[in-house]
Design an enzyme around this catalytic site. Structure first.
Site, mmCIF file in Angstrom:
data_model
loop_
_atom_site.group_PDB
_atom_site.id
_atom_site.type_symbol
_atom_site.label_atom_id
_atom_site.label_comp_id
_atom_site.label_asym_id
_atom_site.label_seq_id
_atom_site.Cartn_x
_atom_site.Cartn_y
_atom_site.Cartn_z
ATOM 1 N N LEU A 80 -3.675 -16.017 10.558
ATOM 2 C CA LEU A 80 -4.284 -16.434 9.290
ATOM 3 C C LEU A 80 -5.731 -16.785 9.588
ATOM 4 O O LEU A 80 -6.031 -17.855 10.111
ATOM 5 C CB LEU A 80 -3.525 -17.618 8.708
ATOM 6 C CG LEU A 80 -3.936 -18.067 7.306
ATOM 7 C CD1 LEU A 80 -3.947 -16.901 6.334
ATOM 8 C CD2 LEU A 80 -3.013 -19.166 6.804
ATOM 9 N N HIS A 81 -6.637 -15.891 9.227
ATOM 10 C CA HIS A 81 -8.006 -15.946 9.731
ATOM 11 C C HIS A 81 -8.918 -16.926 8.985
ATOM 12 O O HIS A 81 -9.307 -17.969 9.510
ATOM 13 C CB HIS A 81 -8.623 -14.540 9.689
ATOM 14 C CG HIS A 81 -7.834 -13.491 10.392
ATOM 15 N ND1 HIS A 81 -7.716 -13.440 11.770
ATOM 16 C CD2 HIS A 81 -7.113 -12.446 9.916
ATOM 17 C CE1 HIS A 81 -6.969 -12.409 12.103
ATOM 18 N NE2 HIS A 81 -6.593 -11.787 11.006
ATOM 19 N N ASP A 82 -9.282 -16.574 7.771
ATOM 20 C CA ASP A 82 -10.399 -17.245 7.105
ATOM 21 C C ASP A 82 -10.180 -18.721 6.772
ATOM 22 O O ASP A 82 -11.151 -19.489 6.761
ATOM 23 C CB ASP A 82 -10.786 -16.475 5.845
ATOM 24 C CG ASP A 82 -11.333 -15.094 6.172
ATOM 25 O OD1 ASP A 82 -12.013 -14.954 7.204
ATOM 26 O OD2 ASP A 82 -11.081 -14.150 5.408
#
Length: 313
Positions: free
Chosen positions: A241-243
């Site tokens: 889960l990047h941003d």
């Protein structure tokens, strides 16, 4: 005092979760605007998605702008194979009713930074850095007025996710990333090295769905759609889960660890274009221009995310 931020983004399911996390935290974060950029999909969809997410949060007063529709020098590369044809496949969200602001997003960035007190606005960059770099080129004086640029992008220990060497956000517009890294403003980077530790496993997604609100259900639908590509690719129990790590860093920096070092962007090599070259071990005398984060407390991150999403409609 809450920290004033501008979110520059290409939503994107994980971008959408980041926007929701920020808008659910008004005591700590004052979102001045959301500015869309081409990246995960084209600009039209990204601007539309940004407005949908702002409406989902209930924070209709937050304005949305559209910025650049293509990278500075290259042909746009998109990621429908991950995010779907709209960039936000998964949930069924109504068409937005809040207006897209008429002013170009780059001009909004410049005007806002030049009129505010210096060092009072943070740019949270969740997509390719085209808008930020174009603003720096058009008005170089903003560099010394930015409080901090906190961005999701790059990788070093985890290498690439769009090529063997490059992370997607940097690869889409490496020239823009190069300009940003050289601009002199304080920079904090949340790379794949961090986001690969923050995985949306089934128990974590079930907890978000179990909140029982529209936002929790939408996040569940977003992430169960976009995770399919990464689960097949990596074979992990959950997708990265990047941003949202960008917003979590502003809320709880103690969840992350790294060091200040030199970060440079490869723009010339056919083989490694877009690579984030990180002098993590200080083996050169190049200037230490970025706070490069390397690890994250995943349990603490998801506890924060779930608690904040529960505050939304």
């Amino acid at each position: 005092m809450s920290r004033k931020i501008i979110i520059d983004t290409d939503p994107g399911q994980d971008d959408a979760v980041a926007i929701l996390l920020a808008l659910a935290s008004p005591a700590e974060i004052d979102v001045l605007a959301v500015v869309a950029v081409a990246g995960n999909v084209g600009l039209h969809h990204n601007a539309n998605n940004a407005r949908k997410v702002v409406e989902l949060s209930g924070r209709r007063e937050v304005p949305v702008y559209a910025g650049c529709s293509r990278p500075m020098r290259r042909t746009l590369v998109t990621a429908e194979h991950v995010h779907g044809d709209t960039g936000l496949n998964g949930p069924v969200l109504p068409d937005p009713t809040i207006p897209l602001q008429a002013q170009h997003g780059v001009d909004y960035l410049i005007e806002t930074l030049m009129s505010a007190e210096p060092k009072t606005i943070t740019i949270c960059a969740l997509g390719p850095l085209t808008n930020v770099a174009m603003a720096l080129v058009k008005e170089p004086r903003i560099a010394e007025r930015i409080q901090e640029i906190v961005l999701m992008g790059g990788a070093y220990f985890e290498v690439g996710n769009i090529t063997p060497a490059a992370e997607f956000n940097i690869y889409v517009d490496p020239e823009a990333a190069d300009i940003v890294m050289r601009c002199g403003a304080p920079i904090t980077i949340l790379p794949l090295d961090v986001t690969h530790m923050v995985q949306s496993t089934k128990p974590r997604l079930d907890a978000i769905k179990g909140l029982g609100n529209k936002s929790g259900q939408a996040v569940y639908d977003m992430l169960t759609f976009s995770e399919g590509f990464d689960l097949k690719k990596y074979g992990w129990d959950g997708a990265p889960l990047h941003d949202p790590t960008v917003i979590a860093y502003l809320l709880k920096p103690e969840l992350f660890a790294g060091r200040v070092c030199n970060v440079a962007i490869e723009t010339a090599s056919e083989l490694t274009v877009g690579m984030t070259v990180v002098d993590y071990w200080h083996v050169t005398d190049r200037p230490r221009n970025a706070n490069y984060l390397r690890s994250a407390d995943a349990e603490g991150f998801f506890a924060l995310l779930t608690e904040r999403l529960a505050r939304l409609p």
